[in-house]
Motif scaffolding. Structure first.
Motif, short mmCIF file in Angstrom:
data_model
loop_
_atom_site.label_atom_id
_atom_site.label_comp_id
_atom_site.label_asym_id
_atom_site.label_seq_id
_atom_site.Cartn_x
_atom_site.Cartn_y
_atom_site.Cartn_z
N GLY B 68 46.22 40.80 44.95
CA GLY B 68 46.76 41.87 45.57
C GLY B 68 46.13 42.52 47.19
N ASN B 94 44.97 45.90 38.60
CA ASN B 94 45.15 47.40 39.36
C ASN B 94 46.34 46.70 39.83
OD1 ASN B 94 44.88 48.42 42.00
ND2 ASN B 94 43.59 46.97 42.57
N GLU B 187 38.58 47.70 45.33
CA GLU B 187 38.37 47.69 43.13
C GLU B 187 37.60 48.50 42.89
OE1 GLU B 187 38.05 43.47 43.17
OE2 GLU B 187 36.36 42.97 43.95
N ASN B 221 41.66 41.85 38.95
CA ASN B 221 42.46 41.39 39.16
C ASN B 221 43.40 42.29 39.13
OD1 ASN B 221 40.93 39.23 38.13
ND2 ASN B 221 42.14 38.45 40.30
N ASN B 222 44.61 41.93 40.43
CA ASN B 222 45.90 42.40 40.71
C ASN B 222 46.67 42.00 38.96
OD1 ASN B 222 49.00 41.91 41.83
ND2 ASN B 222 48.28 43.58 42.03
N THR B 225 48.74 39.10 39.58
CA THR B 225 47.27 37.64 39.30
C THR B 225 47.74 37.89 38.15
OG1 THR B 225 46.12 38.28 41.40
CG2 THR B 225 44.91 36.79 39.85
C1 FMN Z 1 42.30 49.95 50.96
C2 FMN Z 1 42.35 48.84 50.28
C3 FMN Z 1 43.31 48.63 48.51
C4 FMN Z 1 44.22 47.69 48.04
N1 FMN Z 1 44.85 48.35 47.29
C5 FMN Z 1 44.96 47.44 46.63
C6 FMN Z 1 46.27 48.01 45.76
O1 FMN Z 1 47.24 48.99 45.47
N2 FMN Z 1 46.05 46.76 44.57
C7 FMN Z 1 46.04 45.45 44.75
O2 FMN Z 1 45.80 44.45 43.05
N3 FMN Z 1 44.74 45.04 45.41
C8 FMN Z 1 43.97 46.16 46.07
N4 FMN Z 1 43.09 46.13 47.30
C9 FMN Z 1 43.01 44.93 47.05
C10 FMN Z 1 40.79 45.24 45.57
O3 FMN Z 1 40.16 45.30 46.32
C11 FMN Z 1 41.13 43.77 45.25
O4 FMN Z 1 41.00 42.68 46.30
C12 FMN Z 1 42.01 43.32 44.06
O5 FMN Z 1 42.80 43.74 43.24
C13 FMN Z 1 41.44 41.89 43.69
O6 FMN Z 1 43.10 41.33 42.74
P1 FMN Z 1 43.35 39.64 42.88
O7 FMN Z 1 42.02 39.10 43.79
O8 FMN Z 1 43.68 39.89 41.76
O9 FMN Z 1 44.17 39.98 43.97
C14 FMN Z 1 42.60 47.13 48.40
C15 FMN Z 1 41.51 46.74 48.86
C16 FMN Z 1 42.03 48.04 49.94
C17 FMN Z 1 40.64 47.49 50.93
#
Ligand code: FMN
Lengths: 159, 438
Positions: B68, B94, B187, B221-222, B225
Motif C-alpha cells: 500500500g 484497503n 488505514e 492490508n493493501n 498484499t
Molecule cells: C494519505 C495516505 C493515503 C494512503 N492511501 C493508501 C491506499 O490508497 N491504499 C493502501 O493500501 N494504503 C494506503 N495508505 C497506507 C495505509 O495507511 C496502510 O499503511 C496500508 O493500507 C497497510 O497495508 P500494507 O501493509 O499491506 O501496505 C495511505 C497512507 C496515507 C498516509
C-alpha cells in the motif's frame, strides 16, 4: 413510517446486514449513495431522512455528506460530468479537453447549463490513469481516453 | 562454473502473480481461478489443520512487504494481532487506491478477485479474524459491483460464512465503498470511514491491532498484499522471496502512466532495472526524450532521467537514488513537461485532500498551493523558493498521519532537481519549457 421510499430502504436494510446491529451508522455512506443515485443530489431533507432511518443525529450525516467529494449538496442537472485533472490526466492533455468542454457547454467547473442538463466537476485521481484523460458521468459510468471529438459524440448521445 | 556466472544477477521478468488470470477467458470467475490452482492453499490448510503459527512463519520467510505504500513487513504486522481477544476481530482490505497514478488494485479486483478473497480468508485463519471488509475506491463503481459478485460466488461455494468447507473455521467478508476522499486510504481514516464517519486519521497509539473498527482488534492490508498470500502458501515463502531481490521479496505491480507508449499495469519480479520496465511499457511516447519519473506515486520523490536510468525497481534500489517504491505508481514525464505547472497540480491535490485535522497540513498545503500558483500566474517572487522549502519542511513530521509528509515530498524534490525552471518562471513570468517551444 420512514419517509424514504421502500425501494431505498430495502437497499439500506441489505447494507445494514454487513455491520453489527448496534452500528447502524456504518451504513450512512451507502445510504447517501442510494438516495443520491435516486434524486441526483442530496437536499437537507434527504439528509434528515437518512438520519431518521439510521437513528443517528442529522449533524453526523451532514459531516459525512460534506466530507466526501462525490456527494452533491446542490443540484447537478441530469448529467454530472466529473473530469479528473490530476497529474496522469494532465500529462495526457486533460487541460485542453477541459477548455473544450467549458466552451462547448458554456459553463465553468461547478456550474450548471441553462437547461439544467449538464454540470461540470473537477475530480481528483480516479485510479484509472492508463485510460487518461477520462471522465465519470453520474458517479458510475466511466468514459476513457477522451478527446474533444470523442466528448462531442458522447454528449450528443446523452438525451 | 566460473564465479561470475554463478553470481550474475538472474534476469528479472514479467511475472503475473497477483494478475495471474488477467489473460485468460472470464478471468474473474471462480472457475477460472480454480483452474489455476486457486483455493487449493485454503483447502490444504483446512484439511491438514496447518497451525496459524506455521503459516505465519511462511509469510515472514516470503519477505512480503505491504504494497500500500509503506512497505511494512506483512508477517510482522500480522503477528501484532492479539491472540486471545474475545469478540469480533476485523480484517480490512484497503482498495481505496487514491494515490495519483495508481490503478493496480483496480486490475486485481477486475481480473482476479478470488485471489484477494482467498488471501483474506487465509489471513483471517492466521489472525483468527471473524469479519472482513474490502473498502473499494468510490470512483471505480464497476469494480465495487463486480467484487460483490465474486463474493457471492465464493459464498455459494462454501468458501465464506459459517464453517468454511465444513471445517470449524468461519469468516464473513463484505464489500464496502468510499466516496471520494484520498485520505481514507490511510488505514485509521479508513477505519473511521467504515464506522460511518468522516475520514480523519486517528492518533496512534493505540494501533488498529488493539483498537480498530468499533474498538476491536483490526488489521488493514493493501489489496496486492492479500493477493500475494495464496501463492506464498502454495509455493512456499522461500520461493516467493527468491522471485525478488534482497529486502524485496516477490513481484510488484507497477502502474505506468503519463508520457508512456503503453500505459498499463506491469507485474514484474522485484529488482528489474528501470530501463527494462520502461521498454516493457513501450518507452517514452512519440519517441520523446525522458525528463523525469515519479517512481511510486506523488508521495515518493521525483527523480531526473539520468538518475532513474541507473536504478532497479525494488525497495532498496529506489531508496538508493533518494526516492522510494511507494505503491509502484510510476509516472513518466517527457522533455515537454513543465515542472512548475506539474507541481502546481500536485500541490492542489494535497491542499484539496488534506482532511483539515492538523494545522500544519491544513494551512501548509494551502500556503504551498497558493505560492506555486502565484509563480504560474506570473506573480512569483525570488524568495518564493525558500518559502516553499521552509513551509514544506514545517509540515513534514508534524502531523498525525503521513499525508503531511507526502505533501512535502513533491515540493522539495521538484525544486531540488529543477530549480532552474522555477527561477526562470519567477524571473520571466512564463514557463521555460513553453518558451523553448515558441
Ligand atoms: C494519505 C495516505 C493515503 C494512503 N492511501 C493508501 C491506499 O490508497 N491504499 C493502501 O493500501 N494504503 C494506503 N495508505 C497506507 C495505509 O495507511 C496502510 O499503511 C496500508 O493500507 C497497510 O497495508 P500494507 O501493509 O499491506 O501496505 C495511505 C497512507 C496515507 C498516509
Amino acid at each position: 413510517m420512514s419517509k424514504l421510499p421502500k425501494k431505498i430502504t430495502k437497499k439500506i436494510d441489505n447494507e445494514l446486514l454487513k455491520y453489527p446491529k448496534n452500528q447502524k451508522k456504518s451504513a450512512v455512506m451507502a445510504a447517501l449513495q442510494f438516495v443520491q443515485a435516486e434524486h441526483g443530489w442530496l437536499s437537507n431533507k434527504d439528509l434528515s431522512d437518512v438520519a431518521d432511518y439510521l437513528e443517528i443525529p442529522e449533524i453526523a450525516v451532514m459531516e459525512v455528506a460534506t466530507f466526501y467529494n462525490m456527494y452533491d449538496l446542490k443540484p447537478t442537472g441530469k448529467y454530472k460530468i466529473s473530469v479528473c485533472t490530476n497529474i496522469s490526466c494532465m500529462l495526457r492533455g486533460v487541460d485542453s479537453l477541459v477548455n473544450h468542454i467549458k466552451q462547448r457547454l458554456k459553463i465553468d467547473f461547478n456550474e450548471l447549463t441553462k437547461d439544467e442538463k449538464f454540470c461540470l466537476k473537477e475530480s481528483e485521481c480516479m485510479g484509472n490513469c492508463d485510460a487518461a484523460p477520462m471522465m465519470v458521468i453520474n458517479n458510475e459510468k466511466m468514459y476513457e481516453k477522451i478527446s474533444p471529438e470523442k466528448f462531442d459524440v458522447i454528449i450528443k448521445e446523452l438525451k | 562454473m566460473p564465479d561470475e556466472i554463478i553470481n550474475a544477477p538472474v534476469q528479472k521478468k514479467l511475472f503475473p502473480l497477483c494478475l495471474a488470470t488477467k489473460d485468460l477467458n472470464h478471468p474473474a470467475s471462480i472457475k477460472t481461478y480454480i483452474s489455476i490452482g486457486g483455493y487449493e492453499a485454503l483447502k490444504k490448510i483446512l484439511t491438514d489443520k496447518i497451525s496459524p503459527s506455521d503459516l505465519l512463519e511462511e509469510i515472514k520467510l516470503s519477505g512480503l512487504r505491504g504494497r500500500g505504500g509503506a512497505g511494512f513487513p506483512t508477517g510482522l504486522k500480522w503477528s501484532f494481532m492479539p491472540k486471545n481477544a474475545k469478540g469480533e476481530k476485523y480484517l480490512v482490505c484497503n482498495s481505496d487506491e487514491g494515490e495519483p497514478g495508481t490503478f493496480k488494485d483496480r486490475d486485481i479486483i477486475r481480473y482476479n478477485p478470488h485471489q484477494i478473497i482467498e488471501g483474506m480468508i487465509i489471513g483471517a485463519y492466521i489472525m483468527d479474524a471473524t469479519v472482513g471488509f474490502n473498502y473499494i475506491h468510490g470512483e471505480i463503481w464497476n469494480e465495487y459491483l463486480s467484487f460483490g459478485e465474486a463474493l457471492n460466488q465464493a459464498r455459494q461455494a462454501g468458501l465464506l460464512g459459517k464453517n468454511i468447507l465444513n471445517s470449524d473455521f468461519s469468516f464473513e467478508l463484505h464489500a464496502v465503498h468510499g466516496y471520494g476522499a484520498y485520505i481514507c486510504g490511510e488505514e485509521t481514516a479508513l477505519i473511521e470511514s467504515i464506522e460511518g464517519k468522516k475520514g480523519q486519521p486517528r492518533f496512534k497509539p493505540p494501533f488498529p491491532a488493539t483498537y480498530g473498527i468499533y474498538g476491536k482488534p483490526t488489521c488493514v492490508n493493501n489489496t496486492e498484499t492479500f493477493a500475494s498470500i495464496p501463492w506464498i502458501i502454495r509455493h512456499g515463502g522461500q520461493a516467493f522471496n527468491d522471485l525478488g531481490v534482497a529486502n524485496s521479496g516477490g513481484t510488484k505491480i507497477f502502474s505506468v502512466s503519463g508520457h508512456i507508449s503503453n500505459p498499463g499495469n506491469y507485474e514484474i519480479q522485484m529488482g528489474m532495472p528501470f530501463s527494462e520496465l520502461l521498454d516493457l511499457a513501450g518507452g517514452v511516447w512519440k519517441g520523446h526524450k525522458l525528463k523525469a519519473v515519479i517512481p511510486g506515486g506523488p508521495s515518493t520523490a521525483l527523480v531526473p532521467a539520468h538518475t532513474i536510468m541507473q536504478a532497479t525497481m525494488d525497495y532498496d534500489g529506489l531508496s538508493k537514488i533518494g526516492s522510494s517504491l511507494g505503491a509502484g505508481s510510476m509516472i513518466v514525464m517527457d522533455e515537454t513537461t513543465c515542472m512548475v505547472n506539474t507541481l502546481k497540480r500536485l500541490s492542489y491535490f494535497f491542499y484539496e485532500e488534506s482532511c483539515g485535522q492538523c494545522t500544519p497540513c491544513r494551512e501548509g498545503t494551502g500556503w504551498v498551493y497558493r505560492i506555486v500558483k502565484r509563480i504560474v500566474d506570473g506573480q512569483g517572487r525570488l524568495d518564493d523558493l525558500n518559502l516553499l522549502k521552509d513551509v514544506s519542511q514545517k509540515i513534514s513530521g508534524r502531523t498525525i498521519c503521513a499525508l503531511g509528509d507526502a505533501a512535502a515530498v513533491p515540493v522539495l524534490s521538484f525544486i531540488k532537481h529543477f530549480e532552474v525552471e522555477f527561477e526562470y518562471f519567477i524571473r520571466h513570468g512564463k514557463s521555460m519549457i513553453e518558451s523553448l517551444n515558441d
